[in-house]
Scaffold this motif. Structure first.
Motif, mmCIF file in Angstrom:
data_model
loop_
_atom_site.group_PDB
_atom_site.id
_atom_site.type_symbol
_atom_site.label_atom_id
_atom_site.label_comp_id
_atom_site.label_asym_id
_atom_site.label_seq_id
_atom_site.Cartn_x
_atom_site.Cartn_y
_atom_site.Cartn_z
ATOM 1 N N ASN A 44 80.229 -5.021 -30.389
ATOM 2 C CA ASN A 44 80.163 -5.543 -31.793
ATOM 3 C C ASN A 44 81.504 -6.058 -32.335
ATOM 4 O O ASN A 44 81.441 -6.156 -33.574
ATOM 5 N N GLY A 45 82.532 -5.892 -31.794
ATOM 6 C CA GLY A 45 83.770 -5.944 -32.335
ATOM 7 C C GLY A 45 84.916 -5.720 -31.172
ATOM 8 O O GLY A 45 84.823 -5.345 -30.014
ATOM 9 N N TYR A 46 85.957 -6.466 -31.772
ATOM 10 C CA TYR A 46 87.339 -6.685 -30.785
ATOM 11 C C TYR A 46 87.746 -5.236 -30.532
ATOM 12 O O TYR A 46 88.228 -5.033 -29.228
ATOM 13 N N THR A 47 87.802 -4.387 -31.380
ATOM 14 C CA THR A 47 88.191 -2.957 -31.032
ATOM 15 C C THR A 47 87.008 -2.070 -30.686
ATOM 16 O O THR A 47 87.387 -0.571 -30.628
#
Length: 239
Positions: A44-47
């Protein structure tokens, strides 16, 4: 903690085949029993980490090492201190360990990031260095600022205990047999790269008499001019 604290660092180790290092009489700090790498793919996100990928990389490293998770007495976690990342990491390590044992509370866990922050690409080598030093001194240092644990993690239901005080690192005894000190080290990169090492303390072999014999060696002494070079030579001779 509930946030990412950046740090900067660099670390270096020398890797050598164990049989060669023992043959050459090298100082052996630890033995890498196994390792694994993978990538979490799209999330759901880069991190945002992928717990399935994290669990898989730990399971693969244990398999590569030929080590039962019940024999691991310390985990150097990625442990960024974030509300989201830490519960996912604990769930992932627990899943990998559950493939070997249902026991709880037998493995201490900590993170160097409570001391030095997140050193990004040097975070993994920082964790390895910490584990080697703990093996050398046979002590496990506390994770700082961890008196109030993350309320989103039920540690009592996991194989892990956050180490909050300096304590001896004693060899675990299972079925009446003393085991070597074995640690797992996790390093998970932003963007999905996951790495895990299984490291074991080295049991030193008896030193052969021939290893104590003096052998000539060259020593390079740098200096801009001759007088300080002579002084450095005298200092080295006195040392």
């Amino acid at each position: 903690g509930d946030g990412y604290i950046p740090g900067e660092g660099v670390g270096v180790v020398v890797l050598k085949r164990l049989s060669d290092a023992e043959r050459d009489g090298d100082a052996i700090h630890a033995v890498i029993r196994g390792s694994a790498l993978n990538h979490g793919g799209k999330t759901n996100g880069y991190t945002v980490p992928n717990p399935q990928a994290q669990a898989a990389v730990i399971a693969d490293a244990l398999k590569d090492a030929g080590v039962d998770a019940r024999h691991v007495s310390y985990i150097e976690a990625h442990g960024t201190g974030t509300k989201l990342g830490d519960p996912i990491e604990i769930a992932a390590i627990s899943k990998a360990f559950r493939e070997h044992t249902a026991d709880t509370g037998f493995c201490l866990i900590g993170s160097a990031k409570s001391n030095i922050g997140h050193c990004e690409s040097a975070a993994g080598i920082a964790g390895l260095t910490k584990v080697i030093l703990q093996m050398r001194h046979r002590q496990i240092v506390p994770s700082l600022h961890s008196q109030r644990l993350n309320p989103n993690i039920d540690f009592e239901a996991t194989p892990f205990e956050v180490n909050q005080r300096l304590r001896p690192w004693n060899a675990p005894v299972i079925d009446g047999k003393a085991l070597p000190l074995i640690a797992g080290i996790s390093s998970f990169g932003a963007g999905g790269g996951n790495a895990h090492l299984v490291v074991e303390a080295h049991a030193a072999a008896p030193v052969r008499a021939s290893q104590h014999q003096a052998v000539p060696c060259g020593v390079l002494l740098p200096a801009r001019t001759l007088p300080p070079l002579r002084q450095k030579a005298l200092d080295m001779q006195a040392f």
